[in-house]
Design a protein around this motif. Structure first.
Motif, PDB file in Angstrom:
ATOM      1  N   PRO A   1     103.274  22.094  37.371  1.00 54.84           N
ATOM      2  CA  PRO A   1     102.415  22.275  38.475  1.00 54.84           C
ATOM      3  C   PRO A   1     102.323  20.886  39.353  1.00 54.84           C
ATOM      4  N   ARG A   2     101.713  21.310  40.534  1.00 54.93           N
ATOM      5  CA  ARG A   2     101.046  19.761  41.473  1.00 54.93           C
ATOM      6  C   ARG A   2      99.674  19.805  41.446  1.00 54.93           C
ATOM      7  N   THR A   3      99.088  18.734  41.328  1.00 53.64           N
ATOM      8  CA  THR A   3      97.536  18.733  41.126  1.00 53.64           C
ATOM      9  C   THR A   3      96.755  18.089  42.228  1.00 53.64           C
ATOM     10  N   VAL A   4      95.588  18.544  42.490  1.00 52.38           N
ATOM     11  CA  VAL A   4      94.525  17.985  43.513  1.00 52.38           C
ATOM     12  C   VAL A   4      93.278  17.684  42.624  1.00 52.38           C
ATOM     13  N   VAL A   5      92.729  16.421  42.677  1.00 49.33           N
ATOM     14  CA  VAL A   5      91.590  16.263  41.995  1.00 49.33           C
ATOM     15  C   VAL A   5      90.459  15.702  43.275  1.00 49.33           C
ATOM     16  N   ALA A   6      89.398  16.372  43.441  1.00 52.22           N
ATOM     17  CA  ALA A   6      88.545  16.055  44.495  1.00 52.22           C
ATOM     18  C   ALA A   6      86.995  15.919  43.804  1.00 52.22           C
ATOM     19  N   GLY A   7      86.391  14.821  44.274  1.00 51.23           N
ATOM     20  CA  GLY A   7      85.077  14.395  44.062  1.00 51.23           C
ATOM     21  C   GLY A   7      84.320  14.786  45.259  1.00 51.23           C
ATOM     22  N   PHE A   8      82.823  15.288  44.934  1.00 47.61           N
ATOM     23  CA  PHE A   8      81.984  15.786  46.096  1.00 47.61           C
ATOM     24  C   PHE A   8      80.813  15.153  45.619  1.00 47.61           C
ATOM     25  N   ALA A   9      80.049  14.717  46.780  1.00 42.38           N
ATOM     26  CA  ALA A   9      78.594  14.051  46.573  1.00 42.38           C
ATOM     27  C   ALA A   9      77.552  15.260  46.316  1.00 42.38           C
ATOM     28  N   ASP A  10      77.797  16.419  46.723  1.00 39.97           N
ATOM     29  CA  ASP A  10      77.006  17.548  46.127  1.00 39.97           C
ATOM     30  C   ASP A  10      77.694  18.802  45.795  1.00 39.97           C
TER      31      ASP A  10
ATOM     32  N   ASP B   1      80.580  19.312  36.579  1.00 40.49           N
ATOM     33  CA  ASP B   1      79.541  18.646  37.215  1.00 40.49           C
ATOM     34  C   ASP B   1      79.280  17.449  36.774  1.00 40.49           C
ATOM     35  N   ARG B   2      78.423  16.567  37.265  1.00 43.86           N
ATOM     36  CA  ARG B   2      78.300  15.356  36.828  1.00 43.86           C
ATOM     37  C   ARG B   2      77.946  15.107  35.609  1.00 43.86           C
ATOM     38  N   THR B   3      77.172  15.878  34.892  1.00 43.74           N
ATOM     39  CA  THR B   3      76.843  15.774  33.607  1.00 43.74           C
ATOM     40  C   THR B   3      78.015  15.845  32.494  1.00 43.74           C
TER      41      THR B   3
ATOM     42  N   VAL C   1      82.567  13.542  29.383  1.00 48.72           N
ATOM     43  CA  VAL C   1      83.869  13.600  29.360  1.00 48.72           C
ATOM     44  C   VAL C   1      84.429  12.083  29.225  1.00 48.72           C
ATOM     45  N   GLU C   2      83.937  11.539  30.375  1.00 49.10           N
ATOM     46  CA  GLU C   2      84.243   9.940  30.528  1.00 49.10           C
ATOM     47  C   GLU C   2      83.669   9.159  29.155  1.00 49.10           C
ATOM     48  N   ASP C   3      82.601   9.401  28.472  1.00 49.43           N
ATOM     49  CA  ASP C   3      82.222   8.884  27.306  1.00 49.43           C
ATOM     50  C   ASP C   3      83.250   9.148  26.426  1.00 49.43           C
TER      51      ASP C   3
ATOM     52  N   SER D   1      80.129   8.818  39.375  1.00 53.18           N
ATOM     53  CA  SER D   1      79.108   9.055  40.401  1.00 53.18           C
ATOM     54  C   SER D   1      79.253  10.530  41.129  1.00 53.18           C
ATOM     55  N   ALA D   2      80.286  11.428  40.928  1.00 52.39           N
ATOM     56  CA  ALA D   2      80.368  12.426  41.885  1.00 52.39           C
ATOM     57  C   ALA D   2      79.617  13.574  41.281  1.00 52.39           C
ATOM     58  N   ALA D   3      78.960  14.338  42.046  1.00 53.49           N
ATOM     59  CA  ALA D   3      78.150  15.446  41.721  1.00 53.49           C
ATOM     60  C   ALA D   3      78.920  16.628  40.991  1.00 53.49           C
ATOM     61  N   ALA D   4      80.194  16.766  41.569  1.00 51.46           N
ATOM     62  CA  ALA D   4      81.194  17.439  41.066  1.00 51.46           C
ATOM     63  C   ALA D   4      82.604  17.137  41.323  1.00 51.46           C
ATOM     64  N   LEU D   5      83.415  17.642  40.544  1.00 50.01           N
ATOM     65  CA  LEU D   5      85.043  17.548  40.570  1.00 50.01           C
ATOM     66  C   LEU D   5      85.483  18.803  40.541  1.00 50.01           C
ATOM     67  N   LEU D   6      86.515  18.978  41.541  1.00 51.57           N
ATOM     68  CA  LEU D   6      87.482  20.085  41.382  1.00 51.57           C
ATOM     69  C   LEU D   6      88.795  19.517  40.781  1.00 51.57           C
ATOM     70  N   VAL D   7      89.488  20.524  39.882  1.00 52.54           N
ATOM     71  CA  VAL D   7      90.600  20.099  39.610  1.00 52.54           C
ATOM     72  C   VAL D   7      91.651  21.440  39.875  1.00 52.54           C
TER      73      VAL D   7
END
Lengths: 458, 458
Positions: free
Chosen positions: A222-231, A255-257, A262-264, A273-279
């Motif tokens: 697969p090829r992957t896109v990761v996108a961060g959104f402010a809301d 979502d941010r939580t 996951v980052e922790d 800081s992103a409100a949401a990530l899409l993968v």
């Protein structure tokens, strides 16, 4: 349903080879709970760890004769309490039934229910084939449990759910008869669709002792896109735009939580800081992959993504998939979880996500949201401190309100985990009394004594 | 089941708007037969041409009250006698229920059963979407009939059958209650899979009055390979080789008898000397299409194809698809047809085709063979002269023997046409008495009076 008498229990033990029936409470204790960890789980009279279809038949004949409740159990990773033990009943575990036979030219695998999903995937991959359904728990959940719940996963947005891959079943009915439903053929409309009826029936109709699974040629890298959104609205808007025009092979939302948990947990440099990530992924090839990747990037940018990363590197893409799969373990470190599985048509996803945020705010609870966004199936995870009784009560209220919201949006209380015992109180609200009545009539036609998984689903 | 009394019939006529109920035998005559043209078709007491779900409910409530048989009917193109009228019963036609609503962002269509498959395809294409299932009769068969039989078609080898596209149904039960099953969401495991149970139930459980269909982004223009073979074993061997490694979007087989009938009919320059033709397509794009096309060509050559043509021209490819679709009309000019629909796992296709040739030789009958070869679903067409009573008897024997052969190869007597009344005598041999018993219990739970399509399937 009353517990079996000691002499009836002796009869069960004697009718099966040594070691198949466990009655020692110390050893049966771990069969009381699945991952829903229901505090009201009962204490089974015995656990039957069947090694063959014949042994399942023996156990069910005995259970019918003595009117004993039977709770079927695969790997015990169910999230809805479908395998919560019933006091005085038996637990019928299929964990020891682990055969697999891959028919390469026929592109099918004949599997017993106790194999883990990952083991099925591995065995067929060794024959150059692919079994698509991929629950996040694929390394620990059994294929029998997947069939019982009609499990989904990450690739379902393009490749469908478990029922789409089940060509045939061997099932043992409550009276002990073993039946073969369907067959190893792609098209078959002879008689009622009983195979499909048993998939997703959560052990309320009988026990699946063998399944014939349809396989596919291997997926391209697969090829992957990761996108961060402010809301979050921007992110869900991008999901609707992406799925309107193409079929990604994965489209996940965190979502941010979740991202912070996951980052922790993994320290992989996700944008906290992103409100949401899409993968998102595409497994198309060549120019099609180029086109799909560009369309996904464009949809994210048009919907206000603050950061968009596209990669052809399967290893990098896999790291984000692992991050997504680690979301539940990561959040489990933050408190106790109430795990939802609500789904809607993808066009209603923005309304569902916004509504969940409102419930979280109104109830003053943390609801982390992960979603198989591309097919509208979300996992709101209510995180709370079980030592705080007031917070626990508010979490419980929010749990019901999220399901009510999904129903109001013409959605479902469960997309892939099953109803089990945990969501049973909400099922009639979703389906309506007439559908419940019809379901009960079908259940009674197959299990007239009502011994199969009582208390679950219906 | 007794015919309704004249006063009961008057009550039915009075309970529905003028023109909905037809009782004039001249006008009801054409509702006695479907394309199976059963000479023993009954004479219905009335035909109800319902315009709405409410009218279907009225008719079924009446039928339950008076214990009148109900034969559901779509466009009347069924090939297995599933819509053959029953004397004294009513025919419930959905031909006037023709609404459609396409939800473009949600990628679903909500359709009434009377629309033709081609009309559904057309309406969703106008919204830039695609409804894949494509029975050869797509221009004349109804979507309701497709759902009743779980119909297939040419693209199923890659895109699956009708049930894979039905997300939700509105059904009217025999007692007149209307129920909504499922919903416009891709994943849903709340309760028993009743939607899937009703798909393919051939009108024996209730009447589908609305369906919510999953749609796809449009298919890319296909590329086509046509290969001729000097013997049929070479051709079926190539089919097994092709499907082992890739997923063509079409893979059809025509034998010499069929090719010659089509050539007589269309005069398009097909190779009359070939023992069998394969017509394969890929709808992949770019380099994937190149790779798949090359693999198909290579498999055909390796299996001894005498001639292989590959084309990127969609119009040329479509001409071969039309040739395939015209096979049945072309063969109908050669005699009366007994139309089979047997299917096997694709690895057993060579054995099925060879066995059919043996039956044809032993019974001295002509059996033309067309097949959706890529999914193992074949249509042996027994061609005979109905004026020759001995030939007719031999054709009848061969008809049963072909189904016996399919069953012996772990196959099915019907891949996509349904059991209806024509194949009902063979169903128990395929399924076994226990599965028939289970099916009957489920039928009785839903239709306790047994008024729905009596004599069909079970």
């Amino acid at each position: 349903m009353p517990a079996p008498t000691p002499s009836a229990l002796d009869e069960l033990v004697a009718s099966l080879p040594e070691g198949v029936v466990i009655t020692d409470p110390v050893r049966t204790d771990k069969y009381r709970f699945d991952r829903a960890a229901d505090p009201d789980a009962g204490t089974p009279a015995a656990v039957v760890r069947a090694e063959s279809t014949g042994q399942v038949q023996t156990a069910l004949r005995w259970a019918s004769e003595h009117r004993v409740a039977v709770v079927p159990r695969g790997a015990g990773t169910g999230l809805s309490g479908g395998s919560t033990a019933v006091s005085g009943g038996i637990v019928l575990s299929t964990e020891r039934m682990r055969d697999i036979r891959v028919d390469r030219p026929g592109r099918v695998a004949v599997v017993q229910p106790g194999l883990l999903n990952a083991e099925v995937k591995q065995a067929v991959a060794e024959c150059g084939l692919w079994y698509p359904p991929d629950p996040s728990s694929f390394e620990i959940c059994s294929i029998g449990g997947n069939i019982a719940t009609n499990a989904g996963g990450l690739c379902c947005v393009k490749y469908g759910v478990t029922t789409d891959y089940v060509l045939a079943l061997e099932v043992v009915l409550p009276d002990g008869r073993a039946l073969r439903l369907g067959g190893a053929r792609l098209k078959d409309c002879a008689g009622l669709s009983l195979t499909k009826l048993f998939v997703g029936s959560e052990g309320t109709l009988g026990i699946v002792t063998e399944a014939t699974l349809r396989l596919m040629p291997p997926q391209s890298p697969p090829r992957t896109v990761v996108a961060g959104f402010a809301d979050t609205r921007a992110a869900t808007g991008a999901v609707v735009a992406i799925t309107a025009g193409l079929r990604p092979s994965m489209l996940e939302y965190l979502d941010r939580t979740t991202v912070n948990a996951v980052e922790d947990h993994l320290r992989m440099g996700l944008d906290r800081s992103a409100a949401a990530l899409l993968v998102a992924q595409t497994d198309a090839e060549g120019s099609t992959a180029d086109r799909e990747l560009a369309a996904i990037v464009e949809a994210c940018q048009r919907h206000g993504a603050t950061e968009v990363l596209a990669t052809d590197d399967p290893a990098e893409g896999e790291a984000f998939t692992v991050a997504r799969r680690q979301a539940i373990p990561a959040l489990e470190k933050k408190g106790k979880l109430l795990l939802e599985d609500v789904g809607v048509g993808v066009a209603a996803l923005p309304a569902l996500v916004a509504g969940i945020e409102q419930i979280a705010a109104a109830r003053e609870v943390t609801i982390a949201l992960i979603a198989h966004a591309g097919d509208g199936n979300t996992h709101p995870l209510i995180v709370f401190d079980p030592a705080d009784s007031e917070a626990t009560a508010r979490a419980g209220l929010a749990f019901g309100e999220v399901m009510d919201l999904a129903i109001a949006l013409d959605g479902t209380i469960t997309g892939e985990h099953g109803v089990g015992r945990l969501k049973q109180p909400w099922l009639a609200t979703q389906l309506g009394e007439d559908v419940i009545d019809l379901s009960r009539r079908i259940k009674a036609a197959i299990d007239p004594l009502g011994i199969m998984n009582p208390g679950a689903v219906l």
